[in-house]
Structures are given as C-alpha cells and as structure tokens.
Scaffold this active site. Sequence first.
Site, PDB file in Angstrom:
ATOM      1  N   ASP A  68     -30.065 -12.027 -32.174  1.00 31.56           N
ATOM      2  CA  ASP A  68     -31.219 -11.528 -33.178  1.00 31.56           C
ATOM      3  C   ASP A  68     -31.060 -10.338 -33.674  1.00 31.56           C
ATOM      4  OD1 ASP A  68     -33.395 -11.204 -34.380  1.00 31.56           O
ATOM      5  OD2 ASP A  68     -34.639 -12.531 -33.371  1.00 31.56           O
ATOM      6  N   TYR A  82     -37.526 -14.425 -55.817  1.00 32.91           N
ATOM      7  CA  TYR A  82     -36.623 -13.677 -54.885  1.00 32.91           C
ATOM      8  C   TYR A  82     -37.543 -12.450 -54.405  1.00 32.91           C
ATOM      9  CZ  TYR A  82     -32.496 -12.528 -52.016  1.00 32.91           C
ATOM     10  OH  TYR A  82     -31.600 -12.340 -51.193  1.00 32.91           O
ATOM     11  N   TYR A 126     -27.390 -10.013 -53.315  1.00 30.11           N
ATOM     12  CA  TYR A 126     -28.011 -10.810 -54.347  1.00 30.11           C
ATOM     13  C   TYR A 126     -28.435 -10.158 -55.488  1.00 30.11           C
ATOM     14  CZ  TYR A 126     -30.147 -14.234 -57.325  1.00 30.11           C
ATOM     15  OH  TYR A 126     -30.531 -15.117 -58.315  1.00 30.11           O
ATOM     16  N   LEU A 142     -26.236 -12.614 -42.852  1.00 27.91           N
ATOM     17  CA  LEU A 142     -27.500 -12.999 -42.306  1.00 27.91           C
ATOM     18  C   LEU A 142     -28.590 -12.262 -43.260  1.00 27.91           C
ATOM     19  CD1 LEU A 142     -28.966 -10.734 -40.289  1.00 27.91           C
ATOM     20  CD2 LEU A 142     -26.787 -11.548 -38.937  1.00 27.91           C
ATOM     21  N   ARG A 177     -28.891 -23.259 -46.166  1.00 28.75           N
ATOM     22  CA  ARG A 177     -30.366 -23.616 -45.617  1.00 28.75           C
ATOM     23  C   ARG A 177     -31.303 -22.779 -46.135  1.00 28.75           C
ATOM     24  NH1 ARG A 177     -32.361 -26.191 -40.817  1.00 28.75           N
ATOM     25  NH2 ARG A 177     -34.006 -25.209 -39.950  1.00 28.75           N
TER      26      ARG A 177
HETATM   27  P1  ZID Z   1     -27.646 -19.264 -44.127  1.00 28.48           P
HETATM   28  O1  ZID Z   1     -28.890 -19.769 -43.796  1.00 28.48           O
HETATM   29  O2  ZID Z   1     -26.490 -20.237 -43.932  1.00 28.48           O
HETATM   30  O3  ZID Z   1     -27.282 -18.021 -43.416  1.00 28.48           O
HETATM   31  C1  ZID Z   1     -28.322 -17.018 -43.029  1.00 28.48           C
HETATM   32  C2  ZID Z   1     -28.332 -17.012 -41.610  1.00 28.48           C
HETATM   33  O4  ZID Z   1     -28.879 -15.789 -40.903  1.00 28.48           O
HETATM   34  C3  ZID Z   1     -28.802 -18.171 -40.797  1.00 28.48           C
HETATM   35  O5  ZID Z   1     -27.836 -18.703 -39.939  1.00 28.48           O
HETATM   36  C4  ZID Z   1     -29.845 -17.704 -39.869  1.00 28.48           C
HETATM   37  O6  ZID Z   1     -30.083 -18.293 -38.803  1.00 28.48           O
HETATM   38  C5  ZID Z   1     -29.515 -16.400 -39.684  1.00 28.48           C
HETATM   39  N1  ZID Z   1     -30.624 -15.221 -39.352  1.00 28.48           N
HETATM   40  C6  ZID Z   1     -31.731 -15.343 -39.814  1.00 28.48           C
HETATM   41  N2  ZID Z   1     -32.390 -14.189 -39.237  1.00 28.48           N
HETATM   42  C7  ZID Z   1     -31.778 -13.643 -38.381  1.00 28.48           C
HETATM   43  C8  ZID Z   1     -31.679 -12.822 -37.506  1.00 28.48           C
HETATM   44  N3  ZID Z   1     -32.817 -12.075 -37.182  1.00 28.48           N
HETATM   45  N4  ZID Z   1     -30.593 -12.279 -36.459  1.00 28.48           N
HETATM   46  C9  ZID Z   1     -29.560 -13.092 -36.698  1.00 28.48           C
HETATM   47  N5  ZID Z   1     -29.282 -14.292 -37.721  1.00 28.48           N
HETATM   48  C10 ZID Z   1     -30.546 -14.375 -38.445  1.00 28.48           C
HETATM   49  O7  ZID Z   1     -27.676 -18.735 -45.501  1.00 28.48           O
HETATM   50  P2  ZID Z   1     -26.634 -18.053 -46.646  1.00 28.48           P
HETATM   51  O8  ZID Z   1     -25.529 -18.653 -46.490  1.00 28.48           O
HETATM   52  O9  ZID Z   1     -27.386 -18.217 -47.976  1.00 28.48           O
HETATM   53  O10 ZID Z   1     -26.852 -16.570 -46.245  1.00 28.48           O
HETATM   54  C11 ZID Z   1     -25.907 -15.727 -45.895  1.00 28.48           C
HETATM   55  C12 ZID Z   1     -25.854 -14.214 -46.826  1.00 28.48           C
HETATM   56  O11 ZID Z   1     -25.741 -14.584 -48.250  1.00 28.48           O
HETATM   57  C13 ZID Z   1     -27.140 -13.624 -46.591  1.00 28.48           C
HETATM   58  O12 ZID Z   1     -27.231 -12.539 -46.601  1.00 28.48           O
HETATM   59  C14 ZID Z   1     -27.869 -14.265 -47.953  1.00 28.48           C
HETATM   60  O13 ZID Z   1     -28.925 -13.328 -48.613  1.00 28.48           O
HETATM   61  C15 ZID Z   1     -26.582 -14.072 -48.924  1.00 28.48           C
HETATM   62  N6  ZID Z   1     -26.806 -14.813 -50.093  1.00 28.48           N
HETATM   63  C16 ZID Z   1     -27.027 -16.002 -50.315  1.00 28.48           C
HETATM   64  C17 ZID Z   1     -27.200 -16.491 -51.532  1.00 28.48           C
HETATM   65  C18 ZID Z   1     -27.177 -18.152 -51.819  1.00 28.48           C
HETATM   66  O14 ZID Z   1     -27.384 -18.658 -52.858  1.00 28.48           O
HETATM   67  N7  ZID Z   1     -27.144 -18.773 -50.548  1.00 28.48           N
HETATM   68  C19 ZID Z   1     -27.369 -15.559 -52.742  1.00 28.48           C
HETATM   69  C20 ZID Z   1     -27.017 -14.223 -52.445  1.00 28.48           C
HETATM   70  C21 ZID Z   1     -26.629 -13.665 -51.156  1.00 28.48           C
HETATM   71  C22 ZID Z   1     -28.707 -15.872 -53.591  1.00 28.48           C
HETATM   72  O15 ZID Z   1     -29.583 -15.900 -52.950  1.00 28.48           O
HETATM   73  N8  ZID Z   1     -28.456 -17.061 -57.303  1.00 28.48           N
HETATM   74  C23 ZID Z   1     -29.548 -17.394 -56.777  1.00 28.48           C
HETATM   75  C24 ZID Z   1     -29.434 -17.002 -55.326  1.00 28.48           C
HETATM   76  C25 ZID Z   1     -28.408 -16.387 -54.917  1.00 28.48           C
HETATM   77  C26 ZID Z   1     -27.425 -16.235 -55.704  1.00 28.48           C
HETATM   78  C27 ZID Z   1     -27.291 -16.484 -56.995  1.00 28.48           C
END
Ligand code: ZID
Length: 231
Positions: free
Chosen positions: A72, A183, A173, A122, A224
Amino acid sequence: GRRALVAGVADDNGFGFAIAKALAAAGASVCVATWPPALNIFLNLIERGKIDDSRRLADGSLMTFERIYPLDATFDTLADAPEEIRTNKRYAERGDFSIEGLATQLVADFGEKPLDIVVHSLANGPEVKKPLLEVSRHGYLAAVSASAYSMVSMVQRLGPLLRPGGSFSSLTYMASERVIPGYGGGMSSAKAALESDTRTLAFEAGRKFGARVNVISAGPYASRAASAIGI
Ligand code: ZID
C-alpha cells in the site's frame, strides 16, 4: 540478468501487467507489488489459470513473477498505517505492506542491490469523479498521496537498492497540463506533481543513486482504474 519491480499490478488489464510482460519478454526477472485489498483476487486469478493466456510470451512460455509483494503505497512505514488498516483482514495477513517494508523484503530476498528497474504504475483518487470545484481537501490530498508522493517515497527507499545504471519510471496523464473534464478528484493536480517531481527526482536521485527517473504520459487504456472513470 536484470531484475524489475513493477508496483501496481493486480490483474492482467493494466499498464503494469503489460510493462511486466514486456520486461519478462526482454529477459528480465520480474517482481510485482500489489495493493493488499486486490492481492487475494490476483493470486486466485493466477492460481486458477485465468490469466494464462495473458501471461503467454512469444516463445510459448508463461511469464512468472519472481515475487508478488503486498504494497500500500500510501504508507511509508508500517507505523504510518492506522490501526483499522493494520488489523483489517486483507492487510493483517500480509506482513509489512509499506514502502519501507517492500524495500526491507527485497533486500532480505535478494541482497543489498536487488534491482535494476522500478516501475511505478499506480494511482488512486477517491473523488476522481468530482470536478476540482467540488473536491474535498481529504480527497485531494489522498489523490496526491497515493499517486504522487508514493513515487517520491519509492525513490527515497528503493534508490539505495538499485544497481548502477538503474532506473525509475512512472505513468502520467496529459490532464496535468491541459484542462480535461472528467479527470477530477485532484488527479490532475497529482499528475502535475508527479511530473514536476520527476524532474527534481532525476536531478537528486541521479546524483545520489546514479539512477534515472522518467515519467511516460500514457494514452488511453481500458484498465480497471480507467474504466471506473469511463475511459
Ligand atoms: P490499473 O488499475 O491497472 O493500475 C493501478 C493500480 O494501482 C491497481 O493495481 C491498484 O490496485 C493500484 N493501487 C491503487 N492504490 C494503491 C495504493 N495505495 N498502493 C498500491 N497500489 C495501489 O490502472 P492503469 O494501468 O490505468 O494505471 C497505471 C498507471 O497508468 C497509473 O499511474 C495511471 O494514472 C496511469 N495512466 C493510465 C491511463 C489509462 O488510460 N489507463 C491514462 C494515463 C495514465 C489515462 O488516464 N486519455 C484518457 C485517459 C488516460 C489517457 C488518455
């Protein structure tokens, strides 16, 4: 061989899993760190073979995780976690799930300099659906804590564990730089902090640990986390 730690993998849908897979395909040993509330489900998915298709590499083998650590990232030390978290069933069975606990366990498992690559994948913003104009102080600080300070703390505590030429990466992002409705919850603020901190951390951790620190601005991916805000 190189060893990577990818923090923020709890299923086969997100960036973290895809990055872990690319690193495994390139020959790295991959450890992951998983949020305790999601850990049991993730272990079950693996155990029951539900993500075997996603784990399959080009050579036909299945990607394996060398270790799956509880993490965490809102807690720097176990003592920082409040009583109700520490005694919560999902957490209590997992040992030290703090960032310091992760660093200690990595050294116990692999020795003083176990890592070449650290990926921070994360983020969490409990009020992400609220526009900034409606966000509480608590929600805003929670977003910055989980999504930005977590990276600062990881570089502080994992920097000493990196071998020469090691690197940190995280994901951001574009809502940090431009107005993107939807967002919310202080997530745009958290990403702006993450990007600014990356520059300062690259300067400081480059000198202190010989490490590179970078952040990648990602495109949309139906993880997710992203699906929760309708991406
Ligand atoms: P994901 O759900 O696979 O990963 C996030 C993880 O964080 C999950 O496994 C959670 O369990 C974990 N988590 C949450 N809280 C905690 C905590 N306190 N301690 C430890 N773990 C924790 O989602 P993902 O793959 O989207 O996210 C991974 C990274 O990519 C994050 O930093 C996001 O902000 C970043 N990201 C994702 C996207 C997207 O589209 N999926 C974008 C940009 C950056 C984005 O939002 N147009 C619109 C939106 C976007 C891009 C373009």
